[in-house]
Design a protein around this motif. Structure first.
Motif, short mmCIF file in Angstrom:
data_model
loop_
_atom_site.label_atom_id
_atom_site.label_comp_id
_atom_site.label_asym_id
_atom_site.label_seq_id
_atom_site.Cartn_x
_atom_site.Cartn_y
_atom_site.Cartn_z
N ASP A 52 8.97 -2.66 -6.49
CA ASP A 52 8.72 -3.94 -7.18
C ASP A 52 9.64 -4.97 -6.55
OD1 ASP A 52 7.98 -5.96 -8.87
OD2 ASP A 52 8.97 -5.14 -10.65
N VAL A 53 9.14 -5.63 -5.52
CA VAL A 53 9.97 -6.52 -4.71
C VAL A 53 10.21 -7.83 -5.46
CG1 VAL A 53 10.25 -7.63 -2.47
CG2 VAL A 53 8.97 -5.48 -2.65
N VAL A 61 -1.23 -0.90 -5.21
CA VAL A 61 -1.10 -1.88 -6.29
C VAL A 61 -2.49 -2.44 -6.59
CG1 VAL A 61 -0.08 -4.08 -6.98
CG2 VAL A 61 1.25 -2.47 -5.60
N PRO A 62 -2.92 -2.43 -7.84
CA PRO A 62 -4.25 -2.97 -8.17
C PRO A 62 -4.37 -4.43 -7.73
CG PRO A 62 -3.35 -1.74 -10.03
CD PRO A 62 -2.24 -1.85 -9.02
N PRO A 63 -5.55 -4.84 -7.27
CA PRO A 63 -5.74 -6.20 -6.74
C PRO A 63 -5.36 -7.31 -7.72
CG PRO A 63 -7.64 -4.83 -6.25
CD PRO A 63 -6.78 -4.03 -7.18
N ASN A 64 -5.46 -7.04 -9.02
CA ASN A 64 -5.17 -8.09 -10.01
C ASN A 64 -3.68 -8.18 -10.35
OD1 ASN A 64 -5.24 -5.57 -11.24
ND2 ASN A 64 -5.88 -6.38 -13.22
N LYS A 89 0.35 -8.85 -9.33
CA LYS A 89 1.13 -9.63 -8.37
C LYS A 89 2.30 -8.84 -7.78
CE LYS A 89 0.04 -14.15 -10.37
NZ LYS A 89 0.58 -15.42 -10.93
N ARG A 90 2.53 -7.66 -8.33
CA ARG A 90 3.64 -6.84 -7.84
C ARG A 90 3.46 -6.51 -6.36
NH1 ARG A 90 4.69 -0.98 -7.72
NH2 ARG A 90 2.60 -0.63 -8.59
N LYS A 91 4.56 -6.56 -5.62
CA LYS A 91 4.56 -6.16 -4.22
C LYS A 91 5.38 -4.89 -4.07
CE LYS A 91 4.35 -10.88 -2.34
NZ LYS A 91 5.06 -11.86 -1.47
N LYS A 92 4.93 -4.01 -3.18
CA LYS A 92 5.71 -2.81 -2.90
C LYS A 92 5.61 -2.47 -1.42
CE LYS A 92 2.50 1.07 -3.55
NZ LYS A 92 2.26 2.33 -4.27
N ASN A 93 6.56 -1.70 -0.95
CA ASN A 93 6.54 -1.23 0.42
C ASN A 93 5.31 -0.35 0.62
OD1 ASN A 93 7.15 0.82 2.61
ND2 ASN A 93 8.95 -0.47 2.82
N THR A 94 4.63 -0.52 1.75
CA THR A 94 3.38 0.20 1.97
C THR A 94 3.55 1.44 2.85
OG1 THR A 94 2.85 -1.23 3.87
CG2 THR A 94 2.00 -1.89 1.70
N HIS A 95 4.78 1.74 3.24
CA HIS A 95 5.01 2.90 4.11
C HIS A 95 5.34 4.12 3.25
CE1 HIS A 95 5.71 4.64 8.06
NE2 HIS A 95 6.71 5.30 7.52
N ALA A 96 4.63 5.21 3.46
CA ALA A 96 4.83 6.41 2.65
C ALA A 96 6.22 7.00 2.86
CB ALA A 96 3.77 7.45 3.00
N SER A 97 6.81 7.48 1.76
CA SER A 97 8.14 8.09 1.84
C SER A 97 8.34 9.01 0.64
CB SER A 97 9.24 7.01 1.85
OG SER A 97 9.13 6.17 0.71
N CYS A 98 9.37 9.85 0.73
CA CYS A 98 9.71 10.74 -0.38
C CYS A 98 11.22 10.65 -0.59
CB CYS A 98 9.28 12.17 -0.09
SG CYS A 98 9.29 13.26 -1.54
N TRP A 99 11.65 10.67 -1.85
CA TRP A 99 13.03 10.36 -2.20
C TRP A 99 13.65 11.48 -3.04
CZ3 TRP A 99 14.84 4.80 -2.42
CH2 TRP A 99 13.99 3.96 -1.70
N HIS A 100 14.87 11.83 -2.71
CA HIS A 100 15.67 12.76 -3.52
C HIS A 100 16.67 11.90 -4.29
CE1 HIS A 100 17.67 17.03 -3.48
NE2 HIS A 100 17.21 16.69 -4.66
N ARG A 111 10.86 11.82 -6.02
CA ARG A 111 9.76 10.86 -6.15
C ARG A 111 9.14 10.57 -4.79
NH1 ARG A 111 13.01 6.29 -9.78
NH2 ARG A 111 14.21 7.80 -11.02
N SER A 112 7.92 10.10 -4.83
CA SER A 112 7.26 9.70 -3.59
C SER A 112 6.64 8.32 -3.75
CB SER A 112 6.17 10.70 -3.21
OG SER A 112 5.60 10.36 -1.95
N LEU A 113 6.74 7.55 -2.69
CA LEU A 113 6.12 6.22 -2.62
C LEU A 113 4.97 6.31 -1.63
CD1 LEU A 113 6.08 3.13 -3.10
CD2 LEU A 113 7.72 2.93 -1.22
N GLN A 114 3.76 6.08 -2.11
CA GLN A 114 2.59 6.12 -1.25
C GLN A 114 1.57 5.08 -1.74
OE1 GLN A 114 1.25 10.13 0.07
NE2 GLN A 114 2.75 11.00 -1.36
N SER A 115 0.47 4.98 -1.04
CA SER A 115 -0.65 4.13 -1.48
C SER A 115 -1.94 4.92 -1.24
CB SER A 115 -0.67 2.81 -0.70
OG SER A 115 0.47 2.02 -1.01
#
Length: 389
Positions: free
Chosen positions: A56-57, A318-321, A323-334, A342-346
């Protein structure tokens, strides 16, 4: 009888004497107990803030990430930690292998933000936060219209129109100019922190994490290139002809980047006829894609990921409606070096994300494997920075 009793006492005492820790080992054990506890606590706080900043940038999340980044650096780069680790390593032969590895890792951690020069470290953390924020919130545009990273990848994978492909590829690289100016600043700051810890430059520090010198790393890479070059030239030549045939163009001397279906040219898909598995994703939901990836690992006998993984991860676009922005590069976090993974993906239901989901969840299962009492917090990471990949 007295002599026999004395012998028994001596016999029982002798093994204990052998395994009793030396004074320097005891000193190291006490030091590392404190260092590991502090490291894990600040690692968790910093990871939470960084996670918020990538999912959530906002200026508020960037500010929090910068603040925790500075606190994390202040602990890792504390001169007391640096001095004690160095002092203990002067008596390396009296220490266990596990102890030595921890001490060396503490010094590598310290080199990322040595508080022997706090002003330099603060500037670096600020610049790193700025760079991450630009990247996390960057909006790609094609012909003046917003285009998502997933849409870019789809077009490069499927479009037969070279003009469109070139425009899409160029749109994917517009982030470069946005990052360039601060990257130059970061280069100097990264080199600066490395030099504080007696590395000639930041590259040398990064290579040290592999247990190698710069010369050793470069020689290894050069040897690989020498070995692989004949095969690569043959593959490159073959690929040029196949791509020229695909796009009905003359065979080029060099392959234009937009001819390749991967925007980083990490892979060169679509050159040969292969099984089309995209049809198996038709009508599927993104959740099925990632759940199937989890089943792959449990099917191999690995335990399932923690329940919190599914509650706290950010797995879908992120749903088109929104306004939240997030990093679009997949990653996994300890996140906490324990069970908060956790994992960040799209994720979308297609073959590309199917493979990516398997890759990212693989990181998670590595993290779970490291989460065991006998592995100290400072060593809960891959054998080398490139190990997981």
């Amino acid at each position: 009888m007295f002599r026999l009793q004395s012998f028994v006492v001596l016999f029982l005492w002798f093994p204990l004497a052998l395994i009793t820790a030396s004074p320097v080992q005891e000193r190291a054990d006490h030091f590392l107990a404190l260092a590991n506890a502090g490291y894990q606590a600040l690692y968790r706080v910093n990871s939470e803030a960084q996670w918020a900043a990538v999912t959530d940038v906002t200026p508020e999340h960037d500010a929090a990430a910068e603040a925790t980044g500075k606190a994390y650096a202040a602990f890792n780069g504390n001169p007391a930690i640096i001095n004690e680790a160095r002092e203990l390593l002067t008596r390396e032969k009296e220490l266990s292998e596990l102890t030595v590895r921890q001490l060396k890792q503490l010094l590598l951690n310290a080199a990322e933000g040595p508080m022997t020069n706090p002003d330099l470290v603060a500037k670096r953390v600020t610049a790193e936060t700025k760079q991450a924020s630009i990247m996390n919130g960057f909006e790609f545009k094609l012909n003046g219209q917003k285009i998502t990273a997933n849409q870019i990848d789809d077009k490069l994978e499927k479009s037969p129109d070279l003009s469109e492909r070139k425009a899409v590829w160029e749109a994917s690289k517009e982030i470069g100019p946005a990052l360039k100016q601060n990257l130059i600043t970061l280069r100097d700051l990264r080199n600066g922190v490395a030099k504080e810890m007696e590395y000639p430059d930041y590259f040398s520090l990064e290579v040290a994490a592999y247990g190698m010198t710069t010369d050793e790393m470069l020689k290894m890479l050069e040897d690989w290139m020498t070995t692989l070059r004949p095969l690569y030239l043959q593959l490159h030549t073959w690929a040029k002809y196949k791509l020229a045939e695909k796009f009905h163009q003359p065979v080029p001397k060099k392959i234009p980047a937009h001819w390749i279906s991967n925007r980083w040219a990490q892979e060169w898909p679509g050159l040969v006829e292969a099984a089309n598995i995209d049809k198996y994703f038709e009508g599927r939901k993104p959740e099925w894609t990632v759940k199937t990836a989890e089943q792959f690992y449990t099917g191999l006998g690995f335990p399932p990921l923690p329940g919190s993984f599914w509650q706290k991860s950010d797995l879908y676009p992120v749903p088109p409606n929104e306004k939240r922005k997030k990093n679009t590069h997949a990653s996994c976090w300890h996140i906490d070096l324990e069970h908060d993974i956790r994992s960040l993906q799209s994720i979308e239901p297609n073959a590309r994300w199917f493979f990516t989901a398997h890759h990212e969840l693989g990181h998670g299962h590595y993290f779970m494997a490291y989460t065991r009492p006998e592995v100290p917090y400072v060593l809960r990471l891959g054998a080398a920075p490139g190990f997981h990949e």
